[in-house]
Motif scaffolding. Sequence first.
Motif, mmCIF file in Angstrom:
data_model
loop_
_atom_site.group_PDB
_atom_site.id
_atom_site.type_symbol
_atom_site.label_atom_id
_atom_site.label_comp_id
_atom_site.label_asym_id
_atom_site.label_seq_id
_atom_site.Cartn_x
_atom_site.Cartn_y
_atom_site.Cartn_z
ATOM 1 N N ILE A 130 0.923 -1.295 0.091
ATOM 2 C CA ILE A 130 0.017 -0.045 -0.133
ATOM 3 C C ILE A 130 0.981 1.227 -0.133
ATOM 4 C CG2 ILE A 130 -0.241 -0.150 2.548
ATOM 5 C CD1 ILE A 130 -3.105 1.115 2.289
ATOM 6 N N ASP A 131 0.646 2.086 -0.799
ATOM 7 C CA ASP A 131 1.165 3.654 -0.923
ATOM 8 C C ASP A 131 1.379 4.186 0.435
ATOM 9 O OD1 ASP A 131 2.163 5.998 -2.210
ATOM 10 O OD2 ASP A 131 0.506 6.771 -1.298
ATOM 11 N N ARG A 132 2.341 4.656 0.906
ATOM 12 C CA ARG A 132 2.647 5.293 2.183
ATOM 13 C C ARG A 132 1.652 6.477 2.621
ATOM 14 N NH1 ARG A 132 5.399 9.597 3.567
ATOM 15 N NH2 ARG A 132 6.088 9.828 5.835
ATOM 16 N N ASP A 133 1.305 7.261 1.513
ATOM 17 C CA ASP A 133 0.371 8.295 1.812
ATOM 18 C C ASP A 133 -0.924 7.778 2.090
ATOM 19 O OD1 ASP A 133 2.577 10.095 1.800
ATOM 20 O OD2 ASP A 133 2.088 10.629 -0.338
ATOM 21 N N LEU A 134 -1.352 6.687 1.252
ATOM 22 C CA LEU A 134 -2.705 5.940 1.305
ATOM 23 C C LEU A 134 -2.821 5.354 2.824
ATOM 24 C CD1 LEU A 134 -5.492 5.312 0.018
ATOM 25 C CD2 LEU A 134 -4.185 3.497 -0.919
ATOM 26 N N ARG A 135 -1.790 4.550 2.966
ATOM 27 C CA ARG A 135 -1.700 3.933 4.221
ATOM 28 C C ARG A 135 -1.933 4.948 5.296
ATOM 29 N NH1 ARG A 135 3.797 1.805 5.289
ATOM 30 N NH2 ARG A 135 4.384 3.493 6.620
ATOM 31 N N ARG A 136 -1.216 6.020 5.456
ATOM 32 C CA ARG A 136 -1.416 7.303 6.532
ATOM 33 C C ARG A 136 -2.901 7.601 6.490
ATOM 34 N NH1 ARG A 136 3.112 9.072 8.938
ATOM 35 N NH2 ARG A 136 2.085 10.857 9.635
ATOM 36 N N ALA A 137 -3.516 7.808 5.267
ATOM 37 C CA ALA A 137 -4.808 8.612 5.390
ATOM 38 C C ALA A 137 -5.863 7.342 5.661
ATOM 39 C CB ALA A 137 -5.297 9.028 3.893
ATOM 40 N N ARG A 138 -5.486 6.252 5.429
ATOM 41 C CA ARG A 138 -6.772 5.053 5.960
ATOM 42 C C ARG A 138 -6.284 4.944 7.409
ATOM 43 N NH1 ARG A 138 -6.899 -0.456 2.331
ATOM 44 N NH2 ARG A 138 -7.807 0.432 0.454
ATOM 45 N N ILE A 139 -5.198 4.879 7.944
ATOM 46 C CA ILE A 139 -5.046 4.807 9.535
ATOM 47 C C ILE A 139 -5.761 5.819 10.157
ATOM 48 C CG2 ILE A 139 -3.254 5.115 11.391
ATOM 49 C CD1 ILE A 139 -1.352 3.534 9.601
ATOM 50 N N SER A 140 -5.745 7.118 9.571
ATOM 51 C CA SER A 140 -6.344 8.270 10.345
ATOM 52 C C SER A 140 -7.763 8.206 10.251
ATOM 53 C CB SER A 140 -5.704 9.872 9.543
ATOM 54 O OG SER A 140 -4.493 9.761 9.790
ATOM 55 N N GLN A 141 -8.435 7.986 9.331
ATOM 56 C CA GLN A 141 -9.892 7.576 8.873
ATOM 57 C C GLN A 141 -10.224 6.458 9.799
ATOM 58 O OE1 GLN A 141 -10.948 6.201 5.023
ATOM 59 N NE2 GLN A 141 -12.892 6.048 5.808
ATOM 60 N N ARG A 142 -9.545 5.473 9.721
ATOM 61 C CA ARG A 142 -10.003 4.334 10.545
ATOM 62 C C ARG A 142 -9.936 4.460 12.132
ATOM 63 N NH1 ARG A 142 -7.246 -1.591 9.964
ATOM 64 N NH2 ARG A 142 -5.710 -0.732 11.244
ATOM 65 N N LEU A 143 -9.027 5.327 12.561
ATOM 66 C CA LEU A 143 -8.946 5.743 13.954
ATOM 67 C C LEU A 143 -10.226 6.575 14.245
ATOM 68 C CD1 LEU A 143 -7.793 6.056 16.765
ATOM 69 C CD2 LEU A 143 -6.267 7.776 15.897
ATOM 70 N N ARG A 144 -10.502 7.525 13.736
ATOM 71 C CA ARG A 144 -11.609 8.473 13.718
ATOM 72 C C ARG A 144 -12.777 7.602 13.868
ATOM 73 N NH1 ARG A 144 -8.839 11.994 10.547
ATOM 74 N NH2 ARG A 144 -9.742 11.308 8.561
#
Length: 245
Positions: A130-144
């Motif tokens: 997974i692309d690093r930026d996409l991974r970071r975005a998914r992590i943030s969204q999933r946490l919320r």
Amino acid sequence: MLTILGPTACGKTTFAAHLAKELHGEIISADSRQVYRHMDIGTGKDLTDYTIDGQTIPYHLIDIAEAGERYNVYRFQHDFHIAYNDILSRGRYPILCGGTGLYIESILRNYEFDGREMPRVDSVIVGLMIDRDLRRARISQRLRQRLSEGMVDEVRRLLDRGVPSERLIRYGLEYKYVTLFLLGQLGYEEMVSLLEIAIHQFAKRQMTWFRGMEERRGIKINWINIEKTIPERIEMVKNLLTLHH
């Protein structure tokens, strides 16, 4: 056997469930925290992911220990072989899926504990890239999303059930930071911010472990980009399995 690995938030479970439907398989979870009962939101069990087109894929090694218990790689290896042999005995196909590198490697490299040599398991290994930026975005969204689903209440219930706070803190990530918040040691926004940073760091450590498996320990991982559609990815895995056999 087929092994599906990758960092947090890359969609391993959903993909493994689609593969299991296609291959008449069952999933053995390799997640060091999903073994615990009543720890659902924080560990991201997302059990609905195991239902594909109305068919629920059988899964193993989830909800097998009490929250607060000590579970370790030795117990995992033992429980894995019971599940693995059970799946094979019923003519089904075992799929090991998770992000706990140590647990996965204990099976693939056949770690020996107390001289209790386990039978070697032959596996095709697929990593989800997974692309690093996409991974970071998914992590943030999933946490919320997990916070809105009641993750704080889940940890509060565990404390109310008598699970020691120091044990929850030792489970790390969500359980560590939410417990510190409930103990009054962190403010809410500070908890969310520190937790988000910790999950990003955790994903980086996972990738470091997987690279070590490849580069230093000689384990071949076939990487597939998650930007490909699930049917495309399934076709790639089927080709790998054909080549392997």
